[in-house]
Design a protein around this motif. Structure first.
Motif, PDB file in Angstrom:
ATOM      1  N   ARG A 177      -0.001   8.899  52.732  1.00  0.00           N
ATOM      2  CA  ARG A 177       1.394   8.888  53.218  1.00  0.00           C
ATOM      3  C   ARG A 177       2.274   7.851  52.509  1.00  0.00           C
ATOM      4  O   ARG A 177       3.082   7.165  53.145  1.00  0.00           O
ATOM      5  CB  ARG A 177       1.446   8.619  54.726  1.00  0.00           C
ATOM      6  CG  ARG A 177       0.517   9.459  55.539  1.00  0.00           C
ATOM      7  CD  ARG A 177       1.100  10.820  55.748  1.00  0.00           C
ATOM      8  NE  ARG A 177       0.063  11.712  56.271  1.00  0.00           N
ATOM      9  CZ  ARG A 177       0.279  12.703  57.093  1.00  0.00           C
ATOM     10  NH1 ARG A 177       1.494  12.952  57.491  1.00  0.00           N
ATOM     11  NH2 ARG A 177      -0.700  13.464  57.495  1.00  0.00           N
ATOM     12  N   ILE A 178       2.051   7.741  51.201  1.00  0.00           N
ATOM     13  CA  ILE A 178       2.886   6.832  50.416  1.00  0.00           C
ATOM     14  C   ILE A 178       4.117   7.616  49.969  1.00  0.00           C
ATOM     15  O   ILE A 178       4.024   8.818  49.695  1.00  0.00           O
ATOM     16  CB  ILE A 178       2.104   6.318  49.181  1.00  0.00           C
ATOM     17  CG1 ILE A 178       0.795   5.652  49.635  1.00  0.00           C
ATOM     18  CG2 ILE A 178       2.941   5.344  48.353  1.00  0.00           C
ATOM     19  CD1 ILE A 178      -0.166   5.335  48.512  1.00  0.00           C
ATOM     20  N   GLU A 179       5.271   6.961  49.914  1.00  0.00           N
ATOM     21  CA  GLU A 179       6.480   7.691  49.511  1.00  0.00           C
ATOM     22  C   GLU A 179       6.526   7.906  48.002  1.00  0.00           C
ATOM     23  O   GLU A 179       6.027   7.084  47.234  1.00  0.00           O
ATOM     24  CB  GLU A 179       7.730   6.919  49.969  1.00  0.00           C
ATOM     25  CG  GLU A 179       7.955   7.071  51.455  1.00  0.00           C
ATOM     26  CD  GLU A 179       9.124   6.249  51.952  1.00  0.00           C
ATOM     27  OE1 GLU A 179       9.949   5.803  51.132  1.00  0.00           O
ATOM     28  OE2 GLU A 179       9.199   6.052  53.179  1.00  0.00           O
ATOM     29  N   GLU A 180       7.206   8.990  47.618  1.00  0.00           N
ATOM     30  CA  GLU A 180       7.309   9.309  46.185  1.00  0.00           C
ATOM     31  C   GLU A 180       7.880   8.146  45.387  1.00  0.00           C
ATOM     32  O   GLU A 180       7.495   7.927  44.245  1.00  0.00           O
ATOM     33  CB  GLU A 180       8.232  10.518  45.957  1.00  0.00           C
ATOM     34  CG  GLU A 180       7.569  11.840  46.185  1.00  0.00           C
ATOM     35  CD  GLU A 180       8.274  12.609  47.270  1.00  0.00           C
ATOM     36  OE1 GLU A 180       9.062  11.981  48.018  1.00  0.00           O
ATOM     37  OE2 GLU A 180       8.036  13.815  47.398  1.00  0.00           O
ATOM     38  N   GLY A 181       8.816   7.407  46.009  1.00  0.00           N
ATOM     39  CA  GLY A 181       9.470   6.296  45.325  1.00  0.00           C
ATOM     40  C   GLY A 181       8.461   5.340  44.701  1.00  0.00           C
ATOM     41  O   GLY A 181       8.735   4.708  43.687  1.00  0.00           O
ATOM     42  N   VAL A 182       7.281   5.226  45.324  1.00  0.00           N
ATOM     43  CA  VAL A 182       6.265   4.319  44.781  1.00  0.00           C
ATOM     44  C   VAL A 182       5.235   5.080  43.941  1.00  0.00           C
ATOM     45  O   VAL A 182       5.047   4.813  42.752  1.00  0.00           O
ATOM     46  CB  VAL A 182       5.548   3.553  45.920  1.00  0.00           C
ATOM     47  CG1 VAL A 182       4.350   2.780  45.377  1.00  0.00           C
ATOM     48  CG2 VAL A 182       6.515   2.623  46.611  1.00  0.00           C
ATOM     49  N   VAL A 204       5.166   3.231  53.091  1.00  0.00           N
ATOM     50  CA  VAL A 204       3.972   3.969  53.511  1.00  0.00           C
ATOM     51  C   VAL A 204       4.083   4.198  55.011  1.00  0.00           C
ATOM     52  O   VAL A 204       4.463   3.284  55.758  1.00  0.00           O
ATOM     53  CB  VAL A 204       2.656   3.172  53.261  1.00  0.00           C
ATOM     54  CG1 VAL A 204       1.447   4.073  53.479  1.00  0.00           C
ATOM     55  CG2 VAL A 204       2.616   2.559  51.884  1.00  0.00           C
ATOM     56  N   ASP A 205       3.746   5.426  55.442  1.00  0.00           N
ATOM     57  CA  ASP A 205       3.780   5.712  56.861  1.00  0.00           C
ATOM     58  C   ASP A 205       2.387   5.449  57.449  1.00  0.00           C
ATOM     59  O   ASP A 205       1.556   6.347  57.539  1.00  0.00           O
ATOM     60  CB  ASP A 205       4.181   7.182  57.071  1.00  0.00           C
ATOM     61  CG  ASP A 205       4.393   7.485  58.535  1.00  0.00           C
ATOM     62  OD1 ASP A 205       4.208   6.564  59.362  1.00  0.00           O
ATOM     63  OD2 ASP A 205       4.755   8.630  58.844  1.00  0.00           O
ATOM     64  N   PHE A 206       2.162   4.186  57.838  1.00  0.00           N
ATOM     65  CA  PHE A 206       0.838   3.823  58.343  1.00  0.00           C
ATOM     66  C   PHE A 206       0.611   4.311  59.783  1.00  0.00           C
ATOM     67  O   PHE A 206      -0.463   4.145  60.331  1.00  0.00           O
ATOM     68  CB  PHE A 206       0.640   2.302  58.302  1.00  0.00           C
ATOM     69  CG  PHE A 206       0.457   1.764  56.906  1.00  0.00           C
ATOM     70  CD1 PHE A 206      -0.627   2.166  56.128  1.00  0.00           C
ATOM     71  CD2 PHE A 206       1.348   0.847  56.374  1.00  0.00           C
ATOM     72  CE1 PHE A 206      -0.798   1.674  54.845  1.00  0.00           C
ATOM     73  CE2 PHE A 206       1.189   0.344  55.087  1.00  0.00           C
ATOM     74  CZ  PHE A 206       0.108   0.757  54.320  1.00  0.00           C
ATOM     75  N   ALA A 207       1.651   4.898  60.388  1.00  0.00           N
ATOM     76  CA  ALA A 207       1.513   5.329  61.779  1.00  0.00           C
ATOM     77  C   ALA A 207       1.112   6.797  61.847  1.00  0.00           C
ATOM     78  O   ALA A 207       1.227   7.426  62.880  1.00  0.00           O
ATOM     79  CB  ALA A 207       2.834   5.118  62.510  1.00  0.00           C
TER      80      ALA A 207
END
Ligand code: ASP
Length: 435
Positions: A295-300, A415-418
């Motif tokens: 769940r890491i964002e594309e930006g990274v 990152v969506d860690f939830a």
């Protein structure tokens, strides 16, 4: 078998997570290769097909996800994230060579073996100025056609920034809508690429079986046994690096997340790297794991992962340390501390700009040996076992890329860690990805 039973069996087969099916194919293929020997090399084309299918998606997946990434971030944020990524890449690579040297000093691979004559062509060290210049493509279409990742990244970022500027600052309403329309089309295209990745992974079960059978048929049990200590030394170094540096240092300490969740989220990419020996070839799977599991964002991840596939090779750098000690032991010498530091410096520098394709680590070894004044025949000597060693190196390389993306994602709230794997949900299987 009736059609319903066959259908049931197929559904049951597909409900098993792909990583287990590929894992089983990996083990069975290796066993078949060792037992059957030479005839198993006939399976090679089936394995090559898997690698080609993955290669087919590399350029489009980089272009589409990177444009999505640029859409999310300002150039300043992109620069800041880039700095963090590169710093972590350099630090972890240097630590990797250190671990490689330490483990090899303890285990002493190569003592007891004698060097047999073999031919090997030396390679020129990449020229630093050239490496930097080549980041700018003379022709972006040419870079894409050749799959040159760094120039592709450069061009797509520049193009993406121009599109964002048109969308946000141009007076002309229809141009603004056009820019946003391109981004939306790109978003759908990126999703389509991820769907293709899952389809290719389905075929991967056959592909990996074939690749392993052909490799072990070629390597043979004898080579495996005589180079066993070298394989064990690299395996130990790799395990320490993944366990201590990635899981302990990056994931648990810096990102404050569960190492088990990280491993579960990265395992498709890890087993693919282990199977195909190419960080670049694995990129579509690495990106899909970063996006859908971690769940890491594309930006990274959209630019840190392609960048990592070419400039961040901890496993490859670490191998230089292990192989240098192996070479010294073969000729019955020893390395001074200064020489060991030289190995660290060359290994880290040489891994920048080297492509993430099978066998790069072996080519880099010629640079290290030349620098240390050791016989280049060592390269030819270990070439037979390299298809096995390369798997460990490549798996480490892409795990490092994912771990760094997770940490930098955490630092930048990307990152969506939830959600998903981080809160104990199963990773998507091929069946669920079809939905
Ligand atoms: N095969 C490795 C990779 O693609 C490079 C190497 O040979 O070590 O990452």
């Amino acid at each position: 078998m009736s059609t319903t039973t066959a259908k049931d069996a197929w559904t049951r087969y597909r409900s098993v997570p792909i990583v287990y099916r590929i894992g089983a194919a990996f083990v069975l293929g290796s066993i078949v290769g060792l037992i059957v020997g030479e005839p198993a090399t006939l399976l090679q084309p089936l394995g090559d097909l898997f690698v080609r299918l993955l290669s087919m998606i590399i350029v489009p997946i980089i272009v589409f996800t990177l444009l999505m990434g640029v859409r999310q971030l300002s150039p300043a944020t992109l620069g800041k994230i880039g700095g963090q990524v590169v710093a972590l890449y350099a630090i972890t690579s240097a630590i990797a060579v250190g671990i490689g040297l330490a483990v090899a000093n303890l285990i002493d691979p190569g003592s007891g073996l004698t060097l047999t004559e073999s031919e090997f062509e030396t390679q020129e060290a990449p020229n630093a100025v050239e490496v930097f210049l080549r980041i700018v493509p003379e022709n972006p279409v040419g870079a894409m056609a050749e799959g040159n990742i760094l120039p592709i990244i450069f061009f797509v970022i520049v193009f993406g920034i121009a599109l964002v500027l048109i969308r946000d600052t141009t007076e002309d309403e229809s141009l603004r809508r056009g820019a946003e329309g391109i981004f939306r089309a790109v978003e759908t295209s990126a999703e389509a690429m991820f769907k293709i990745v899952w389809g290719v992974m389905e075929y991967g079960v056959i592909g990996v079986f074939a690749l392993m059978a052909a490799t072990l048929a070629q390597t043979g049990a004898e080579t495996l046994v005589s180079f066993g200590v070298l394989v064990v030394a690299l395996a130990i170094a790799v395990t320490i690096h993944i366990g201590v540096v990635y899981l302990g240092g990056l994931i648990a300490l810096l990102a404050r997340q569960s190492p088990a969740a990280f491993l579960a989220g990265s395992r498709d990419a890890m087993i693919t790297a282990l199977s195909i020996r190419s960080s670049s070839g694995t990129l579509p799977v690495t990106m899909s794991n970063a996006d859908e599991n971690l769940r890491i964002e594309e930006g990274v991840y959209s630019f840190s992962l392609p960048l990592g596939a070419t400039i961040n090779m901890d496993g490859t750098a670490m191998y230089q340390g292990v192989a240098a000690i192996f070479a010294v032991n073969l000729v019955g010498g020893s390395l001074t501390i200064v020489e060991q530091f030289t190995v660290v410096a060359i290994a880290v520098l040489a891994s920048i700009g080297a492509a993430g394709v099978p066998g790069t680590g072996l080519i880099m070894l010629t640079l290290v040996l030349t620098q240390l004044g050791l016989p280049l025949e060592v390269v030819g000597f270990v070439a037979g076992i390299d298809p096995i060693l390369d798997r460990l190196r490549t798996m480490t390389n892409i795990t490092g890329d994912l771990a760094v993306a997770t940490v930098v994602g955490k630092w930048n709230g990307a990152v969506d860690f939830a959600d998903g794997i981080w809160v104990g949900e199963e990773t998507p299987t091929a069946t669920s990805a079809d939905d």
